[in-house]
Each structure stands twice: as structure tokens, then as C-alpha cells.
Design an enzyme around this catalytic site. Structure first.
Site, PDB file in Angstrom:
ATOM      1  N   ASN A   1      78.851  67.864  -1.019  1.00  0.00           N
ATOM      2  CA  ASN A   1      78.971  66.960   0.128  1.00  0.00           C
ATOM      3  C   ASN A   1      79.280  67.817   1.361  1.00  0.00           C
ATOM      4  O   ASN A   1      80.354  68.401   1.454  1.00  0.00           O
ATOM      5  CB  ASN A   1      80.095  65.960  -0.182  1.00  0.00           C
ATOM      6  CG  ASN A   1      80.409  65.010   0.953  1.00  0.00           C
ATOM      7  OD1 ASN A   1      80.062  65.259   2.095  1.00  0.00           O
ATOM      8  ND2 ASN A   1      81.109  63.939   0.646  1.00  0.00           N
TER       9      ASN A   1
ATOM     10  N   HIS B   1      73.782  59.725   3.375  1.00  0.00           N
ATOM     11  CA  HIS B   1      74.756  60.824   3.420  1.00  0.00           C
ATOM     12  C   HIS B   1      75.079  61.210   1.979  1.00  0.00           C
ATOM     13  O   HIS B   1      75.296  60.341   1.123  1.00  0.00           O
ATOM     14  CB  HIS B   1      76.014  60.353   4.164  1.00  0.00           C
ATOM     15  CG  HIS B   1      77.220  61.172   3.821  1.00  0.00           C
ATOM     16  ND1 HIS B   1      77.247  62.538   3.964  1.00  0.00           N
ATOM     17  CD2 HIS B   1      78.436  60.817   3.307  1.00  0.00           C
ATOM     18  CE1 HIS B   1      78.426  62.986   3.571  1.00  0.00           C
ATOM     19  NE2 HIS B   1      79.159  61.970   3.161  1.00  0.00           N
TER      20      HIS B   1
ATOM     21  N   CYS C   1      81.789  61.848   7.997  1.00  0.00           N
ATOM     22  CA  CYS C   1      80.479  61.767   7.310  1.00  0.00           C
ATOM     23  C   CYS C   1      79.415  61.076   8.167  1.00  0.00           C
ATOM     24  O   CYS C   1      78.223  61.297   7.980  1.00  0.00           O
ATOM     25  CB  CYS C   1      80.622  61.032   5.987  1.00  0.00           C
ATOM     26  SG  CYS C   1      81.888  61.771   4.971  1.00  0.00           S
TER      27      CYS C   1
HETATM   28  O1  UT7 Z   1      81.861  61.804   1.966  1.00  0.00           O
HETATM   29  C1  UT7 Z   1      82.966  61.038   2.346  1.00  0.00           C
HETATM   30  C2  UT7 Z   1      83.085  59.832   1.552  1.00  0.00           C
HETATM   31  N1  UT7 Z   1      83.614  60.162   0.258  1.00  0.00           N
HETATM   32  C3  UT7 Z   1      83.213  59.497  -0.795  1.00  0.00           C
HETATM   33  O2  UT7 Z   1      82.363  58.644  -0.670  1.00  0.00           O
HETATM   34  C4  UT7 Z   1      83.864  59.801  -2.109  1.00  0.00           C
HETATM   35  C5  UT7 Z   1      83.960  58.575  -2.955  1.00  0.00           C
HETATM   36  N2  UT7 Z   1      84.676  58.809  -4.196  1.00  0.00           N
HETATM   37  C6  UT7 Z   1      84.185  59.577  -5.196  1.00  0.00           C
HETATM   38  O3  UT7 Z   1      83.129  60.140  -5.064  1.00  0.00           O
HETATM   39  C7  UT7 Z   1      84.972  59.661  -6.473  1.00  0.00           C
HETATM   40  O4  UT7 Z   1      86.076  58.807  -6.391  1.00  0.00           O
HETATM   41  C8  UT7 Z   1      85.431  61.086  -6.842  1.00  0.00           C
HETATM   42  C9  UT7 Z   1      84.254  61.899  -7.305  1.00  0.00           C
HETATM   43  C10 UT7 Z   1      86.078  61.777  -5.660  1.00  0.00           C
HETATM   44  C11 UT7 Z   1      86.448  61.042  -7.971  1.00  0.00           C
HETATM   45  O5  UT7 Z   1      85.887  60.367  -9.091  1.00  0.00           O
HETATM   46  P1  UT7 Z   1      86.712  59.190  -9.814  1.00  0.00           P
HETATM   47  O6  UT7 Z   1      85.903  58.789 -10.947  1.00  0.00           O
HETATM   48  O7  UT7 Z   1      87.018  58.145  -8.785  1.00  0.00           O
HETATM   49  O8  UT7 Z   1      88.017  59.921 -10.299  1.00  0.00           O
HETATM   50  P2  UT7 Z   1      89.546  59.573 -10.018  1.00  0.00           P
HETATM   51  O9  UT7 Z   1      89.966  60.133  -8.710  1.00  0.00           O
HETATM   52  O10 UT7 Z   1      89.815  58.126 -10.290  1.00  0.00           O
HETATM   53  O11 UT7 Z   1      90.239  60.383 -11.171  1.00  0.00           O
HETATM   54  C12 UT7 Z   1      89.982  60.097 -12.565  1.00  0.00           C
HETATM   55  C13 UT7 Z   1      90.659  61.154 -13.400  1.00  0.00           C
HETATM   56  C14 UT7 Z   1      92.127  61.400 -13.036  1.00  0.00           C
HETATM   57  O12 UT7 Z   1      92.811  61.731 -14.221  1.00  0.00           O
HETATM   58  P3  UT7 Z   1      93.713  60.637 -15.018  1.00  0.00           P
HETATM   59  O13 UT7 Z   1      94.725  60.182 -14.024  1.00  0.00           O
HETATM   60  O14 UT7 Z   1      92.731  59.575 -15.404  1.00  0.00           O
HETATM   61  O15 UT7 Z   1      94.241  61.421 -16.157  1.00  0.00           O
HETATM   62  C15 UT7 Z   1      92.051  62.622 -12.160  1.00  0.00           C
HETATM   63  O16 UT7 Z   1      93.250  63.362 -12.171  1.00  0.00           O
HETATM   64  O17 UT7 Z   1      89.995  62.414 -13.220  1.00  0.00           O
HETATM   65  C16 UT7 Z   1      90.935  63.392 -12.808  1.00  0.00           C
HETATM   66  N3  UT7 Z   1      90.263  64.309 -11.888  1.00  0.00           N
HETATM   67  C17 UT7 Z   1      89.607  65.406 -12.288  1.00  0.00           C
HETATM   68  N4  UT7 Z   1      89.414  65.935 -13.502  1.00  0.00           N
HETATM   69  C18 UT7 Z   1      88.696  67.048 -13.566  1.00  0.00           C
HETATM   70  C19 UT7 Z   1      90.148  64.194 -10.528  1.00  0.00           C
HETATM   71  N5  UT7 Z   1      89.422  65.220 -10.055  1.00  0.00           N
HETATM   72  C20 UT7 Z   1      89.080  65.971 -11.117  1.00  0.00           C
HETATM   73  C21 UT7 Z   1      88.337  67.147 -11.260  1.00  0.00           C
HETATM   74  N6  UT7 Z   1      88.159  67.652 -12.500  1.00  0.00           N
HETATM   75  N7  UT7 Z   1      87.780  67.784 -10.210  1.00  0.00           N
END
Ligand code: UT7
Length: 350
Positions: free
Chosen positions: A307, A277, A114
Site C-alpha cells: 500500500n 487505491h 490515501c
Molecule cells: O490505505 C489506508 C486504508 N487502510 C485500510 O484500508 C486497511 C484496512 N484494514 C486491513 O487491511 C486489515 O484490517 C489488516 C490487513 C490491516 C489487518 O487484518 P485483520 O484481519 O483485520 O487483522 P487484525 O488486525 O484483526 O488482527 C488479527 C490477528 C491479531 O491477533 P489475535 O489478537 O487474533 O491473536 C493480530 O495481533 O492477527 C494479528 N496480526 C498479525 N499476525 C501476523 C496483526 N498483524 C499481524 C501480522 N502478522 N503482520
């Protein structure tokens, strides 16, 4: 004293729009989840066989070169940033040099995820300031859509990425009140594995302490780089601990922006525009609040493009410039954070 100045900027995004609802056809996700957690509504995907990371970079480069009032034959150095190279090697720099029929100039490939565009810009800036080169083409391009896990297994990462390219031409200026005022580059490899694509690679699990990866114990010569087992276990796709990345991102973004302002005795109130970014709209909004910036001081377009890793900053900068949000004399801060971890900023006077 020489400074380097962006004298031309261009962007290219593929025409295929993929909405959040289009992704629902492939994985268990929803428009509501994606918009709420990331702000993304849609992204672009490259034509599967007709476009590559390099060809998108070429399209952006053509515009940047024309706007700089120069020609491809006048470019004397290429810096190309991507994490989605057309080939594992050689890198995209030489492919672009060939496609644009440039002279036999140097072509450097940068792989800083990134932060790739800002690392590339910083390298180009040094070459201009020393007088080594006069027309440097900096390109950032990503064709993520070709390497993502579109099953539910990969949904936390696959929904955020999009394809696209941005490019700038850097030229020298003797006007010390114009151009790139400073760049700041950082890294911390302690968390290299929490946002990574492990394979193909030569690690043979060395760094991965007990992670359930492909079995290398009985590997034969020739088995190590890419195996059926790796593919069966989906280890040819990126992996991310999103929450852990998020926590560090919201700390490092403000720090590196502040560092760039302090280095130039400037303040947030002096900023015309911050272009972060485009990792996640929630991260940008957090940074905006923390830096006490007004809405008109921050530009985001992740809603439309997702992204696009290294390409996100030049795409956003190009779009903001085309919309008249960046004018001559404006102070602009570019900032990035991502896999590595690497993070960086560039402060420039347009
Ligand atoms: O560009 C490079 C740098 N990258 C970043 O800066 C990314 C930083 N992180 C993020 O943007 C976020 O962490 C994400 C958008 C990637 C994910 O969001 P989150 O709120 O951190 O979600 P999570 O990974 O903690 O997952 C929460 C829940 C999980 O379900 P349970 O275990 O609570 O039942 C996941 O399985 O959401 C679920 N989940 C989804 N549900 C529907 C994860 N991805 C998805 C999805 N659709 N696409």
C-alpha cells in the site's frame, strides 16, 4: 468548455525489494498471514539516505513530463500529495520545484492520505477548467519505510506499506468526450484517530480522550511537540484499527464509484477499468464483487508494491497504461478511501 486531460503519466518505485519473508527477520509475522489478509507478496523500500519522498516524486515527474511532450520549465503549477514529507515543513512541493529547476510557480501540498492523489487531481482539474493554468504537475509520493515500527508491536500496519511515486501532467482539452469527467471528494472526521499518526503534533492529547499517550500534564514550553516519552511509547509511528477501517472502506468505495457513474449517466458495464487505491487486495476484491465487475475491469498491483498510500493510484494507472490496459476513449474510474476518513473518485475518459 474546457476539460482537463492526463497528457503524461509516470511512476517510480525504488529498486530494493522487501519480501514478506524479509519482514519476518524483524517482527513476529509470516508470509502466509500477510498474503492471506492483504494479498501483498512484496513491497519496495527507498534507499535509506539516497532517496526521499521528493526525489522519488521527481523521478516519476520526469517521465510524466516527457510523455506529455512538455518540459519542467513549462509546468505552471505543482500539486504534491504525501503523508511522508521530507520535512514537517516546508512541504515537498517546493523541494520538487527546486530539484526540477522549475519557474517560480505555485506549489501546493495536499495531505489527504490515501485519497491524496484524487484530492490533488481534483484541485488541478478545477485550475485547468477555469483556464488559470495549462500544464499542471500532480505528484504523489511516499517513503513509508522511514517511519514504520518494524517491531512486532507495529506489525498490523508496517507490513502493508511500501514506497513509491506516481505523477501526471494535466493539460486542457476542448474535446468534451475526453479527459476528467468529474471528481467527487468526501470526508468524515468522526473516526480521525483510528488510522493516524499522532506525533509530532500539537494536539496535547486534546482529542484523544483517555488514550494512553505521552504525559502532557507537566509539559513545559518547548516540550509539547516531540518528547522522549512519545518515542518511548512509539507514538511517532502510525496506528490503525484495521478491522474498523476495513468495514467503512468496503462501504464507501462502492458508494463513491457509483456516485461518479451516476453523475455522468454511466453504468458499471461502461467501465473499461476501475483502479481502486491499493489498500488491501481483499478490499479491492470485495468492491469488485459488490459492483459486479469482471476481473479484466479492475487493476490491482498491491501484490508487488504494498500500500503506497497517495501514490498507489497513479502507480497502478501508469502500470495499467504501460501494459495497454487503458487506451484512448476508455472509461476509467479511480477511487480511494483512507485515513481521515477521506474518500474520493475521479471518472475519466482516456
Ligand atoms: O490505505 C489506508 C486504508 N487502510 C485500510 O484500508 C486497511 C484496512 N484494514 C486491513 O487491511 C486489515 O484490517 C489488516 C490487513 C490491516 C489487518 O487484518 P485483520 O484481519 O483485520 O487483522 P487484525 O488486525 O484483526 O488482527 C488479527 C490477528 C491479531 O491477533 P489475535 O489478537 O487474533 O491473536 C493480530 O495481533 O492477527 C494479528 N496480526 C498479525 N499476525 C501476523 C496483526 N498483524 C499481524 C501480522 N502478522 N503482520
Amino acid at each position: 468548455m474546457l476539460r482537463s486531460k492526463i497528457s503524461g503519466i509516470g511512476m517510480y518505485v525504488p529498486k530494493n525489494v522487501f519480501t514478506n519473508n524479509d519482514l519476518v527477520k524483524y517482527m513476529d509475522t509470516s508470509d502466509e498471514w500477510i498474503q492471506e489478509r492483504t494479498g501483498i507478496k512484496e513491497r519496495r523500500y527507498a534507499d535509506r539516505t539516497g532517496e526521499t519522498t521528493t526525489t522519488m516524486g521527481v523521478e516519476a515527474a520526469k517521465i510524466a513530463i516527457e510523455r506529455a511532450g512538455t518540459t519542467a520549465q513549462d509546468i505552471d503549477f505543482i500539486v504534491f500529495a504525501t503523508i511522508c514529507p521530507d520535512y514537517y515543513f516546508p512541504g515537498c512541493g517546493v523541494l520538487l520545484q527546486r530539484a526540477m529547476q522549475m519557474k517560480e510557480i505555485g506549489a501546493l501540498d495536499v495531505r489527504n492520505q490515501c485519497s491524496g492523489f484524487l484530492y490533488a487531481l481534483s484541485v488541478a482539474d478545477q485550475f485547468i477548467k477555469t483556464g488559470m493554468y495549462k500544464n499542471i504537475l500532480v505528484v504523489a509520493s511516499e517513503k513509508h519505510s522511514f517511519g514504520l515500527d518494524f517491531s512486532t508491536r507495529g506489525r498490523n500496519i508496517s507490513v502493508i506499506f511500501g514506497d513509491g511515486a506516481g505523477a501526471v501532467v494535466l493539460q486542457p482539452t476542448e474535446n468534451v468526450n475526453s479527459g476528467i469527467l468529474s471528481t467527487h471528494l468526501h470526508s468524515d472526521g468522526n473516526n480521525a484517530e483510528i488510522l493516524a499518526m499522532y506525533n509530532p503534533g500539537t494536539h496535547a492529547n486534546h482529542w484523544l480522550n483517555g488514550k494512553e499517550l505521552a504525559d502532557f500534564e507537566n509539559a513545559e514550553i518547548g516540550d509539547m511537540f516531540m518528547s522522549h516519552a512519545m518515542i518511548d511509547k512509539a507514538q511517532n509511528f502510525p496506528t490503525m484499527d484495521g478491522q474498523a477501517v476495513f468495514k467503512v472502506a468496503v462501504e464507501k468505495f462502492p458508494a463513491v464509484i457509483k456516485e461518479s457513474l451516476e453523475a455522468n449517466n454511466l453504468q458499471t458495464s461502461d467501465l473499461r477499468l476501475l483502479i481502486p487505491h491499493q489498500a488491501n487486495l481483499r478490499i479491492s476484491q470485495f468492491v469488485q464483487r459488490k459492483m459486479e465487475l469482471r476481473d479484466d475491469q479492475v487493476y490491482n498491483n498491491i501484490q508487488k508494491y504494498g500500500n503506497t498510500t497517495a501514490a498507489s493510484i497513479p502507480i497502478a494507472l501508469c502500470e495499467a497504461w504501460e501494459m495497454g490496459k487503458v487506451k484512448e476513449g476508455d472509461l476509467v474510474c479511480l477511487a480511494a478511501f483512507g485515513s481521515g476518513f477521506t474518500w474520493a473518485s475521479a471518472l475519466l475518459r482516456w
